[in-house]
Design a protein around this motif. Structure first.
Motif, mmCIF file in Angstrom:
data_model
loop_
_atom_site.group_PDB
_atom_site.id
_atom_site.type_symbol
_atom_site.label_atom_id
_atom_site.label_comp_id
_atom_site.label_asym_id
_atom_site.label_seq_id
_atom_site.Cartn_x
_atom_site.Cartn_y
_atom_site.Cartn_z
ATOM 1 N N UNK A 39 -8.818 -4.814 -4.956
ATOM 2 C CA UNK A 39 -9.698 -3.736 -5.436
ATOM 3 C C UNK A 39 -9.332 -2.370 -4.891
ATOM 4 N N UNK A 40 -8.864 -2.310 -3.638
ATOM 5 C CA UNK A 40 -8.570 -0.998 -3.052
ATOM 6 C C UNK A 40 -7.400 -0.301 -3.735
ATOM 7 N N UNK A 41 -6.606 -1.024 -4.538
ATOM 8 C CA UNK A 41 -5.474 -0.438 -5.258
ATOM 9 C C UNK A 41 -5.743 -0.281 -6.751
ATOM 10 N N UNK A 42 -6.795 -0.919 -7.229
ATOM 11 C CA UNK A 42 -7.008 -0.995 -8.677
ATOM 12 C C UNK A 42 -7.801 0.197 -9.185
ATOM 13 N N UNK A 54 0.826 -1.206 0.000
ATOM 14 C CA UNK A 54 0.000 0.000 0.000
ATOM 15 C C UNK A 54 0.859 1.254 0.000
ATOM 16 N N UNK A 55 2.107 1.146 0.467
ATOM 17 C CA UNK A 55 2.967 2.330 0.511
ATOM 18 C C UNK A 55 3.646 2.556 -0.834
ATOM 19 N N UNK A 63 3.534 2.017 -5.902
ATOM 20 C CA UNK A 63 3.240 0.797 -5.142
ATOM 21 C C UNK A 63 4.059 -0.328 -5.759
ATOM 22 N N UNK A 64 4.076 -1.453 -5.084
ATOM 23 C CA UNK A 64 4.955 -2.555 -5.477
ATOM 24 C C UNK A 64 4.222 -3.876 -5.477
#
Length: 173
Positions: A97-100, A60-61, A166-167
């Protein structure tokens, strides 16, 4: 040889230790108190995904490419190598989903660091398949700063390695 399940348990224990060292998790009384239910909670919070092409951890970072590489290696993982169309597609589709979103970008193991600008290779030493680039990529190739490969919707792009992204880390068999 360890099974994937055993390796993931060791990964969870290692990650729990990492977080307790930096004060992000409550310290347990000892390794024997690390229970399976805690492992499952940790698994959910760490954005770990099992996919047909492997097991991945999404961060998330936002980190530079060098910091992302250190982060993954510190967990016993490596930056994801999206060296086939299938892996590129699956790893992006499996993004939590929270990153997409349309502009999501994740560091992968590919870069032109230490090479002629624009000559991209994966951390495993294999050259990048040019068909994996998005239509307008690569576009950040220059002599001033190395470029690193980002996973994006629909394919790969490049970006200066000093940018924070992000990674996606990958568990190797």
């Amino acid at each position: 040889m360890k099974s994937k399940g055993t390796t993931l348990i060791f990964l969870f224990i290692g990650i729990a230790g990492f977080f307790s060292q930096i004060g992000s998790a409550k310290k347990e009384t000892g390794a024997e108190s690390f229970r399976l239910d805690k492992c499952i909670i940790l698994y959910d919070r760490l954005n770990i995904v099992y996919a047909e092409t492997g097991t991945y951890l999404y961060t998330s970072q936002y980190l530079t490419w060098a910091d992302a590489d250190k982060y993954c290696k510190g967990l016993g993982l490596q930056l994801a190598t999206t060296d086939t169309k299938l892996k590129t597609k699956v790893i992006f589709e499996e993004t939590p989903d929270k990153f997409k979103n349309e502009t999501a970008r994740f560091w992968t193991s590919g870069s032109d660091k230490g090479r002629k600008p624009g000559k991209f290779f994966w951390s495993n030493g294999n050259a990048l398949d040019q068909s994996l680039w998005l239509a307008d990529q690569p576009k950040n190739v220059n002599d001033k700063e190395p470029s690193c490969i980002t996973l994006r919707k629909g394919g790969l792009g490049d970006c200066p390695c000093s940018v924070r992204r992000r990674t996606v880390c990958e568990l190797l068999d």
